[in-house]
Design an enzyme around this catalytic site. Structure first.
Site, PDB file in Angstrom:
ATOM      1  N   ASP A 296       0.851  -1.175   0.000  1.00  0.00           N
ATOM      2  CA  ASP A 296       0.000   0.000   0.000  1.00  0.00           C
ATOM      3  C   ASP A 296       0.904   1.247   0.000  1.00  0.00           C
ATOM      4  O   ASP A 296       2.137   1.150   0.094  1.00  0.00           O
ATOM      5  CB  ASP A 296      -0.935  -0.023   1.229  1.00  0.00           C
ATOM      6  CG  ASP A 296      -2.167   0.825   1.020  1.00  0.00           C
ATOM      7  OD1 ASP A 296      -3.216   0.518   1.623  1.00  0.00           O
ATOM      8  OD2 ASP A 296      -2.098   1.786   0.222  1.00  0.00           O
ATOM      9  N   GLU A 502     -10.379   6.786   4.660  1.00  0.00           N
ATOM     10  CA  GLU A 502      -9.419   6.138   5.545  1.00  0.00           C
ATOM     11  C   GLU A 502      -9.559   6.611   6.985  1.00  0.00           C
ATOM     12  O   GLU A 502     -10.678   6.732   7.481  1.00  0.00           O
ATOM     13  CB  GLU A 502      -8.010   6.301   4.960  1.00  0.00           C
ATOM     14  CG  GLU A 502      -7.923   5.746   3.529  1.00  0.00           C
ATOM     15  CD  GLU A 502      -6.507   5.595   3.006  1.00  0.00           C
ATOM     16  OE1 GLU A 502      -6.269   5.942   1.851  1.00  0.00           O
ATOM     17  OE2 GLU A 502      -5.645   5.110   3.758  1.00  0.00           O
TER      18      GLU A 502
HETATM   19  C1  GLC Z   1      -4.260   4.300   0.038  1.00  0.00           C
HETATM   20  C2  GLC Z   1      -5.188   3.129   0.282  1.00  0.00           C
HETATM   21  C3  GLC Z   1      -5.279   2.164  -0.880  1.00  0.00           C
HETATM   22  C4  GLC Z   1      -5.025   2.888  -2.188  1.00  0.00           C
HETATM   23  C5  GLC Z   1      -3.604   3.410  -2.163  1.00  0.00           C
HETATM   24  C6  GLC Z   1      -3.264   4.199  -3.428  1.00  0.00           C
HETATM   25  O1  GLC Z   1      -3.602   4.677   1.208  1.00  0.00           O
HETATM   26  O2  GLC Z   1      -4.973   2.375   1.463  1.00  0.00           O
HETATM   27  O3  GLC Z   1      -6.575   1.561  -0.837  1.00  0.00           O
HETATM   28  O4  GLC Z   1      -5.200   1.993  -3.286  1.00  0.00           O
HETATM   29  O5  GLC Z   1      -3.340   4.214  -1.028  1.00  0.00           O
HETATM   30  O6  GLC Z   1      -4.004   5.384  -3.496  1.00  0.00           O
END
Ligand code: GLC
Length: 619
Positions: A296, A502
Site C-alpha cells: 500500500d 481512511e
Molecule cells: C491508500 C489506500 C489504498 C489505495 C492506495 C493508493 O492509502 O490504502 O486503498 O489503493 O493508497 O491510493
C-alpha cells in the site's frame, strides 16, 4: 544460415518481444537479459506527482500510480490523461530493454479521480443490491472509463469484510458477511474480462484493451481491526480468518485477479506488510496466486513495530514477506539503493527478486502491454457516457434500503405522490454532489458542492421527477416557524455524513452530522416527512425514527443519486435493497454482526422493506 545473419537475426529478434511465444518463455528470456538494477526498477511504483520521464527511463521504473486526486491538471480531459500516460510510457519504452510500465489508479467506484467520469455508488451500497450481474456491468463500465484515459490498472475491488462500522473505510466494503463479498467479486470479471473455463487457477487474466488489471485489497483482515480503528490490529483465530476475511481472496484468484494489495493493518500483532506466512506461505503457495503482490501507499514505511526500526529493516521484511511491487510516492532512490544493498549483501536472495519480477512481467505480458503499450482515443467517448450514467442510476435504485414506510404496512408513505401542492426539500445532503459521492471522489477525501464534476443532486432529481404543477421549496436548514406556516404536503429531509477517506472516517460515536438531527426535529415534527440518509455506514438513528414517517438508507450513491433516489421515492421503481451491514441501536453494542450469539440490532442484516412500482419502470 551464416553466422552474420544469425547474429543479425538474434539482435533483431528478441524472444520476449515475440507474442507467438508462450508467456513463460518470454518472461524467462527477458529476465535473463535484465540487470539487478532493471529488476529492482520494475519493483518500484512511483506517484504521478513529482515524477519525470527521465526517471522512468533511467531507472526502468515498472509502474506509476495516481494517488487520490493526483491528476495531470485540474479538470483534465481524457485527452490530457492519454497524453500524460503516453509521455511516461514512451520514456519507459526508451529504456534499454523497453519494458512498458503499468499505470494504476483508485477507480473504486467508477473512475472517480477524473472530472466528468461516472461515479457509481460506493461498495456498501452495491452490497445492498445483492446483484452480482449489476456489479459485473459496473466493473466493465469502469474499465472502459479507465481505458478512456489511457490507464490500464485499477486498485479495485476492495474486498474487505467490514465487521465494525466505526471503521473509516467501511463504505469501501460490500458487507459484513463474507458471502455477500464473495458474490461481489464478480466485479473482477467486469474489470478484467472473464477467464476461459479451462484457465489455470491463480493465473492472472485480462480479456482485451477495453479491460484493466484489477487489484483485490487489502490483504488480509483490514475490515476486522479492533474497534474498527483503521490500520490497526485484527485479533482473530485461524478459523475466523479463513471463514470471514479470506474467502473473497480465494474467489478473486479463481476469477483471475492480476494483483493483490497488502493491508496496512496487523494480524494478531504482526504487520501484514511483513507477514511472510500469509503473503508467501498462504497467498502465493497455498492459494497459488501467480499475479503480483503490491504494497500500500508507504506501506513499507509503516512497518514500525520492532524489530524493524528503520526503512532498511522494514524494506528487508516486506520483500522477504513476499511483496513484489512497492508503492513509493517519495524517494525512490532510497528504495533502489537499499534494496540493491540487501541483495548484494545476500540478505535478500536474487531468487526473491526474480520471483517478484517474473510476477510483474507475467501481468504485463498477460495484459498485452508489450504489443500495445500506448493508449489511443478509442475509448474517450466512454468517459461519463450516458449509458454508464444510466447504469449508475440503476445501481442507486437497487442500493437504497427502505427502513421505515409509515406507521403500519397498510398505510405506506412511499411511493410519494408526484402531484402535490407544495413539497419541502431540506437538509445538508439534498443539494450537494460532493456529499452524495463521499470519499475517493475527485480528491482523496472527496469534496463539497457541485462544481468539481457533473451529476444529479438529490434535489435536482426530485425537481425533475414531480409533476410540473407541484411547487418545491428547498432550504438546507429551514426555520421551524417557516415549516409550520407553509402548509407543505410533505417534506424530504436529506442528511448524513460529510465525505471522508481512511482514518479520517474513523468514528466512535457514529452520529448524523449537525445540523442534521435538528433539521429532522424542526421539519419532521411538523409535517409528514421522509428522511434520506447519505452515509458510508449505519449511524445512530433510533432517537429520530418515531418522528419520521419514512426512512431511507442511501449510502454514498454517487454522481447519479438524484435520478436514482427519485425513481424509487416516487414509485417509478420499487425499493429492493437489503442491508449488507447490521444496523445497530447504540455504539456500545459494537462490534455486532449477523450470526453473533447476542444480536439485538435496530434493523438486522438482510432487512429492507419493498415497495411495488406504480409506473411501468422495471429493472
Ligand atoms: C491508500 C489506500 C489504498 C489505495 C492506495 C493508493 O492509502 O490504502 O486503498 O489503493 O493508497 O491510493
Amino acid at each position: 544460415m551464416t553466422s552474420v545473419t544469425k547474429a543479425a537475426e538474434s539482435e533483431a529478434y528478441l524472444k520476449y518481444k515475440d507474442p507467438k511465444l508462450p508467456i513463460n518463455r518470454r518472461i524467462n528470456d527477458l529476465l535473463g537479459r535484465m540487470t539487478l538494477a532493471e529488476k529492482i526498477g520494475q519493483m518500484a511504483q512511483l506517484d504521478l506527482e513529482n515524477l519525470t520521464a527521465t526517471t522512468m527511463r533511467d531507472y526502468s521504473i515498472g509502474s506509476i500510480l495516481s494517488g487520490g486526486g493526483h491528476v495531470p491538471r485540474l479538470r483534465a480531459t481524457a485527452g490530457d490523461w492519454i497524453n500524460k500516460v503516453n509521455e511516461l510510457q514512451r520514456a519507459s519504452l526508451s529504456s534499454r530493454l523497453g519494458i512498458p510500465m503499468i499505470y494504476g489508479v483508485d477507480a473504486v467506484h467508477g473512475h472517480n479521480n477524473v472530472y466528468k467520469a461516472t461515479i457509481f455508488p460506493h461498495n456498501v451500497g452495491l452490497g445492498a443490491t445483492r446483484d452480482k450481474e449489476l456489479v459485473k456491468r459496473i466493473g466493465a463500465a469502469t474499465a472502459l472509463e479507465v481505458r478512456a484515459t489511457g490507464i490500464n490498472y485499477a486498485f479495485a475491488p476492495c474486498i474487505a469484510v467490514c465487521r465494525d462500522p466505526r471503521w473509516g473505510r467501511c463504505y469501501e466494503s460490500y458487507s459484513e458477511d463474507p458471502n455477500v463479498v464473495i458474490e461481489m467479486t464478480d466485479i473482477i470479471l467486469g474489470l478484467q474480462g472473464e477467464p476461459p473455463a479451462n484457465a489455470r487457477k491463480g493465473v492472472p487474466y485480462l480479456g482485451g484493451r477495453d479491460k484493466v488489471a484489477a487489484c483485490a485489497k487489502h490483504f488480509v483482515g483490514d475490515g476486522g481491526t479492533t474497534k474498527g480503528i483503521n490500520e490497526n490490529n485484527t485479533v482473530i483465530d485461524w478459523h475466523g480468518l479463513l471463514s470471514i476475511h479470506m474467502p473473497a481472496y480465494y474467489h478473486a484468484i479463481i476469477k483471475g485477479v492480476n494483483t493483490v494489495m497488502v493491508s496496512y493493518s496487523s494480524l494478531n500483532g504482526k504487520k501484514m506488510h511483513a507477514n511472510r506466512d500469509l503473503v508467501t506461505g498462504f497467498l502465493k503457495n497455498t492459494l497459488k496466486f501467480r499475479g503480483f503482490v503490491i504494497s500500500d501507499w508507504q506501506g513499507v514505511d509503516k512497518i514500525t513495530d520492532l524489530p524493524h526500526s528503520n526503512y532498511s529493516d522494514s524494506l528487508l521484511a516486506a520483500i522477504q514477506a513476499g511483496i513484489d511491487m512497492v508503492m513509493i510516492p517519495h524517494n525512490h532512490t532510497e528504495f533502489i539503493d537499499i534494496l540493491t544493498d540487501h541483495v548484494n549483501n545476500n540478505r535478500i536472495p536474487v531468487s526473491r527478486i526474480d520471483d517478484a519480477v517474473q510476477r510483474i512481467l507475467r501481468v504485463k505480458f498477460v495484459m498485452g502491454l508489450f504489443e500495445e503499450p500506448l493508449a489511443d482515443q478509442t475509448f474517450v467517448n466512454q468517459l461519463g457516457s450516458q449509458e454508464h450514467r444510466d447504469l449508475a442510476r440503476e445501481a442507486v435504485r437497487k442500493s437504497l434500503v427502505l427502513l421505515k414506510n409509515g406507521e403500519t404496512s397498510d398505510r405506506p408513505i412511499i411511493p410519494l405522490p408526484k402531484k402535490a401542492s407544495r413539497i419541502l426539500v431540506a437538509g445538508t445532503h439534498a443539494n450537494n454532489l460532493g456529499y452524495q459521492c463521499g470519499g475517493w471522489s475527485l480528491t482523496w477525501q472527496g469534496f463539497s458542492g457541485d462544481n468539481q464534476t457533473i451529476g444529479s443532486t438529490i434535489l435536482s432529481g426530485i425537481e425533475e421527477a414531480v409533476d410540473p404543477s407541484t411547487e418545491i421549496l428547498y432550504s438546507e436548514n429551514p426555520d421551524p416557524a417557516f415549516v409550520k406556516s407553509s402548509n407543505f404536503s410533505y417534506a424530504i429531509v436529506v442528511v448524513g455524513e460529510p465525505p471522508y477517506a481512511e482514518t479520517n472516517g474513523d468514528s466512535l460515536n457514529l452520529t448524523i452530522a449537525e445540523p442534521g438531527p435538528s433539521v429532522i426535529a424542526d421539519v419532521c415534527g411538523q409535517v409528514k416527512c421522509v428522511v434520506v440518509l447519505v452515509s458510508g455506514r449505519p449511524l445512530v438513528i433510533e432517537p429520530y425514527l418515531p418522528s419520521v414517517d419514512a426512512f431511507v438508507a442511501a449510502w454514498l450513491p454517487g454522481s447519479e443519486a438524484g435520478h436514482g433516489v427519485a425513481d424509487v421515492l416516487f414509485g417509478d421503481y420499487g425499493f429492493t435493497g437489503k442491508l449488507s451491514m447490521t444496523w445497530f441501536r447504540t455504539v456500545d453494542q459494537l462490534p455486532m454482526n449477523v450470526g453473533d450469539a447476542h444480536y439485538d440490532p435496530l434493523f438486522p442484516f438482510g432487512f429492507g422493506l419493498s415497495t411495488v412500482p406504480i409506473n411501468a419502470g422495471l429493472d
